[in-house]
Design a protein around this motif. Structure first.
Motif, short mmCIF file in Angstrom:
data_model
loop_
_atom_site.label_atom_id
_atom_site.label_comp_id
_atom_site.label_asym_id
_atom_site.label_seq_id
_atom_site.Cartn_x
_atom_site.Cartn_y
_atom_site.Cartn_z
N THR A 163 21.10 35.36 28.69
CA THR A 163 21.64 35.48 27.34
C THR A 163 21.95 34.11 26.74
O THR A 163 21.67 33.85 25.57
N ALA A 164 22.54 33.23 27.54
CA ALA A 164 22.85 31.89 27.05
C ALA A 164 21.60 31.18 26.58
O ALA A 164 21.57 30.57 25.50
N MET A 165 20.56 31.26 27.39
CA MET A 165 19.31 30.59 27.02
C MET A 165 18.65 31.26 25.81
O MET A 165 18.04 30.58 24.97
N GLU A 166 18.79 32.56 25.69
CA GLU A 166 18.20 33.26 24.55
C GLU A 166 18.89 32.86 23.24
O GLU A 166 18.25 32.74 22.20
N ILE A 167 20.22 32.67 23.30
CA ILE A 167 20.95 32.20 22.12
C ILE A 167 20.42 30.84 21.69
O ILE A 167 20.16 30.58 20.51
N LEU A 168 20.26 29.95 22.66
CA LEU A 168 19.76 28.61 22.37
C LEU A 168 18.32 28.65 21.89
O LEU A 168 17.95 28.00 20.91
N LYS A 169 17.51 29.42 22.58
CA LYS A 169 16.08 29.54 22.24
C LYS A 169 15.89 29.99 20.79
O LYS A 169 15.09 29.40 20.04
N ALA A 170 16.62 31.03 20.38
CA ALA A 170 16.47 31.57 19.04
C ALA A 170 16.79 30.52 17.98
O ALA A 170 16.07 30.38 16.97
N ASN A 171 17.86 29.78 18.19
CA ASN A 171 18.26 28.79 17.18
C ASN A 171 17.35 27.57 17.16
O ASN A 171 17.13 26.98 16.09
N ILE A 172 16.82 27.19 18.30
CA ILE A 172 15.88 26.06 18.34
C ILE A 172 14.56 26.45 17.68
O ILE A 172 14.01 25.72 16.84
N GLU A 173 14.04 27.60 18.03
CA GLU A 173 12.72 28.00 17.55
C GLU A 173 12.71 28.33 16.06
O GLU A 173 11.66 28.21 15.41
N GLN A 174 13.85 28.74 15.49
CA GLN A 174 13.87 29.06 14.06
C GLN A 174 13.86 27.82 13.19
O GLN A 174 13.57 27.88 12.00
N MET A 175 14.15 26.67 13.79
CA MET A 175 14.14 25.41 13.03
C MET A 175 12.73 25.00 12.62
O MET A 175 12.51 24.50 11.53
N ASN A 176 11.79 25.18 13.54
CA ASN A 176 10.45 24.63 13.35
C ASN A 176 9.47 25.50 14.12
O ASN A 176 9.66 25.73 15.32
N PRO A 177 8.45 26.03 13.48
CA PRO A 177 7.48 26.89 14.19
C PRO A 177 6.75 26.18 15.32
O PRO A 177 6.12 26.83 16.16
N LYS A 178 6.86 24.85 15.35
CA LYS A 178 6.21 24.09 16.42
C LYS A 178 7.11 23.95 17.65
O LYS A 178 6.69 23.39 18.66
N PHE A 179 8.35 24.44 17.55
CA PHE A 179 9.28 24.36 18.68
C PHE A 179 9.19 25.64 19.50
O PHE A 179 9.23 26.74 18.96
N ARG A 180 9.10 25.47 20.81
CA ARG A 180 9.06 26.64 21.69
C ARG A 180 9.90 26.36 22.93
O ARG A 180 9.80 25.29 23.55
N VAL A 181 10.74 27.33 23.31
CA VAL A 181 11.54 27.26 24.53
C VAL A 181 11.16 28.42 25.43
O VAL A 181 11.32 29.59 25.03
N ASN A 182 10.60 28.14 26.59
CA ASN A 182 10.25 29.17 27.56
C ASN A 182 11.36 29.30 28.59
O ASN A 182 11.77 28.31 29.19
N ILE A 183 11.87 30.50 28.77
CA ILE A 183 12.90 30.75 29.77
C ILE A 183 12.22 31.18 31.06
O ILE A 183 11.52 32.20 31.10
N VAL A 184 12.40 30.39 32.11
CA VAL A 184 11.71 30.61 33.39
C VAL A 184 12.72 30.98 34.47
O VAL A 184 13.67 30.23 34.71
N THR A 185 12.54 32.14 35.10
CA THR A 185 13.46 32.56 36.17
C THR A 185 12.92 32.13 37.53
O THR A 185 11.72 32.22 37.79
N LYS A 186 13.84 31.65 38.39
CA LYS A 186 13.47 31.17 39.72
C LYS A 186 14.57 31.52 40.72
O LYS A 186 15.72 31.73 40.32
N PRO A 187 14.24 31.58 42.02
CA PRO A 187 15.29 31.76 43.03
C PRO A 187 16.27 30.58 42.97
O PRO A 187 15.86 29.45 42.71
N TRP A 188 17.54 30.86 43.21
CA TRP A 188 18.55 29.81 43.16
C TRP A 188 18.25 28.69 44.15
O TRP A 188 18.43 27.51 43.87
N SER A 189 17.75 29.06 45.35
CA SER A 189 17.45 28.06 46.36
C SER A 189 16.36 27.09 45.88
O SER A 189 16.35 25.92 46.26
N GLU A 190 15.44 27.57 45.05
CA GLU A 190 14.39 26.71 44.51
C GLU A 190 14.95 25.79 43.42
O GLU A 190 14.60 24.61 43.36
N ILE A 191 15.83 26.32 42.61
CA ILE A 191 16.40 25.53 41.53
C ILE A 191 17.20 24.34 42.08
O ILE A 191 17.12 23.23 41.55
N ILE A 192 17.98 24.58 43.14
CA ILE A 192 18.84 23.51 43.66
C ILE A 192 18.12 22.60 44.65
O ILE A 192 18.70 21.63 45.13
#
Length: 612
Positions: A464-493
């Protein structure tokens, strides 16, 4: 002067204390900020609440797991079961029941310490030497008797293997004057390690290069738990000598022999652990007496609905509930379950904007348009754009259901040094657009970008946090794109993984503001490889604040740090949650009065019982 181990008020300069239920089943916080039914807290969601959901107790229900069994259904994996490598909430919540430290927090206090494997200790006048008397007749799970040699081995092993994946950096700072290991700092030698931790007969002696007011608090951290040296050496761990030190410096212990074959002094022994299940059984020779719960099982159940159904049907005693919305709308009011609000948690959380993406595999082409350049967030105006695009009010309403509190600095408000006068971040879409237009000399606005933002799998609150950010970034400029990528926590850290944007946060390891500020903002702090913040002015203030015990001086320094960090927009700071917990009525001992927020799991299993 000698201090009895029954109680000691630490010198840590904080008002309330790091990894996060009366009768619990929810409430807790994983490192991803997820509300888990088990430890620190955080609350999150995406809908509206019914006012009756909070502070509700419903009669009925019952457990199918049995009076002596406790089943916890988790949403994510365990990075490690080696105490020398643990630096996450999930692992710590298991290990604090298998291993024990010299000292521990007393009751629910966040500042008072009492002896656990130590019975008493004394410090010299300037706080550079500590002498610990160890508890006699304590057995390890292997059957070996604990001696001073085990404690000496434990702490020397932590100094030798000290790595980015562990919490040993802050312990090394106390004893060696550096958070680095021997591979990264040639002043770290076997002689220094050996001299820092010694046995004088059966008395354990620490020698510090300078005063550290937080040293005793650091010893209460789960990662400093005493291991069975004979057992460890027998199964192929470091042999405890300087001759082999070079082979073990910075070694990744996440899958170590000790992680698979544990031997601690805790009330529970590790019976088995695989990719989906971890089982602990009561240790019959535990020095503290037999616990009421005989078997504790942690099962990984990825599906939220399956965990919730198991809780409501009595097939689970604790679950990762995932969000406040889930607790309030799907769990509260159900037979046999108690739900109540707790307090604002002690965590600090934010979205990291990595300023150096060199070598990253997560930046698309690495160019504008279908990727981002490696210096994408090194531009202060780009960071300003993202900070002003994040709507923290929407986050509080959607994720925390109105039960959240804005933060202006990654430091709990109850800690020494938090300054309410520092500007708070707020959504400003016009300001965000202006910053984006100016960023990188206009290149970002003209060419656009594709940013991959990573979140932990099964973490709806971060989604949800990323979706809030994504929506506001992408509405600024059609050339802006934010992809939300899910990963295991062990991979992230994983230290080899370089993300452009990712969640970063912490619960307190020990009771001092430096544990947050140095960790999150210093160029040599734990998060530095993920943020690449390099601010000499802030570094200097942090170093000064951690070298004095003058509260007024430290408070002023932390205020300066917070103001500079706010001006530079180093993080997107997430609001802190007011915790919520849900617990089966038949679980006893899991109350707000018995909870300690400095524990990864909030409560120890040995202190719980069930009525049926």
């Amino acid at each position: 002067m000698k201090k009895p181990a029954i109680l000691l008020t630490t010198l840590a300069l904080m008002l309330a204390a790091c990894n996060d239920t009366t009768q619990t089943t929810t409430e807790t916080t994983t490192d991803a900020g997820e509300t888990t039914t088990q430890t620190t807290e955080t609350t999150e969601t995406t809908e509206t609440a019914t006012p009756e959901a909070t502070n509700a107790v419903t009669e009925g229900g019952g457990s199918k797991t049995g009076k002596e069994n406790y089943v916890y259904m988790a949403s994510s994996d365990l990075p490690t079961l080696d105490p020398g490598n643990t630096y996450d909430t999930a692992s710590g919540a298991v290990l604090e029941n298998v291993y024990e430290t010299l000292v521990a927090y007393k009751g629910s206090s966040l500042t008072d310490l009492e002896g656990l494997l130590a019975t008493e200790w004394e410090a010299n006048a300037d706080g550079t030497e500590y002498r610990f008397t160890l508890r006699p007749d304590v057995k390890f799970h292997s059957g070996n008797t604990m001696t001073c040699a085990d404690a000496e081995y434990t702490f020397q092993r932590n100094l030798v293997t000290n790595s980015a994946e562990s919490g040993n950096w802050f312990f090394a700072e106390s004893l060696l004057g550096t958070g680095a290991n021997a591979n990264d700092d040639d002043t770290v030698t076997w002689e220094r390690i050996d001299n820092a931790v010694q046995c004088d007969g059966e008395t354990l002696v620490f020698t510090l290069p300078k005063t550290d007011p937080a040293f005793l608090s650091k010893l209460a951290y789960t990662g400093q738990s005493i291991v069975d040296s004979k057992h460890a050496i027998e199964i192929g761990e470091w042999d405890g000598t300087g001759d082999t030190m070079a082979d073990w410096v910075g070694v990744d212990l996440s899958g170590s022999a000790l992680s698979k074959d544990a031997s601690g002094t805790g009330a529970y022994r590790l019976a088995s652990s695989d990719a989906t299940n971890t089982t602990l059984t009561a240790f019959e020779d535990y020095w503290g007496g037999a616990p009421a719960i005989k078997n504790w099982v942690r099962q990984i159940v990825p599906e939220d609905s399956s965990r919730i159904q198991a809780l409501l049907s009595g097939d689970a005693d604790l679950i990762d509930a995932g969000s406040r919305e889930v607790v309030e709308t799907q769990i509260a009011g159900q037979p046999g379950i108690s739900v109540m609000d707790t307090t604002t948690d002690l965590s600090a959380r934010g979205l990291i904007m990595n300023q150096d993406l060199e070598g990253s595999q997560n930046i698309g082409s690495g160019n504008w348009g279908d990727g981002v350049p490696t210096n994408f967030f090194a531009d202060a105006q780009m960071r300003e754009c993202f900070v002003k695009a994040f709507d923290s009010d929407a986050y509080i309403e959607q994720v925390q259901r109105g039960k959240g509190e804005k933060m202006n600095f990654l430091l709990p408000k109850s800690f020494l040094g938090y300054d309410e006068s520092v500007p708070y971040q707020s959504v400003d879409l016009e300001g965000a657009q202006a910053a984006c237009e100016a960023a990188h000399g206009g290149a970002a606005w003209e060419n656009g970008f594709t940013l991959n933002a990573a979140i932990q799998e099964n973490a709806p609150t971060l989604q949800t946090a990323m979706e809030i950010l994504k929506a506001n970034i992408e509405q600024m400029n059609p050339k802006f794109r934010v992809n939300i990528v899910t990963k295991p926590w062990s991979e992230i850290i994983d230290s080899s993984n370089v993300e452009a944007m990712v969640y970063g946060g912490r619960a307190p390891d020990y009771a001092d503001p430096d544990n947050f500020v140095h960790t999150m903002y210093h160029s040599e702090g734990y998060y530095a490889p993920r943020t690449h913040i390099s601010d000499p002015e802030i570094d200097g203030w942090i170093d000064e604040a951690r070298s004095t015990i003058d509260e007024a001086e430290r408070k002023a320094l932390y205020s300066q740090i917070a103001n500079k960090a706010a001006a530079e927009n180093y993080y997107i700071i997430l609001p802190n949650a007011i915790g919520i917990m849900a617990t089966p009525n038949n679980v006893q001992g899991r109350t707000l009065e018995t909870r300690n927020q400095m524990r990864a799991g909030g409560w120890l299993i040995k202190d719980l019982s069930k009525t049926e």
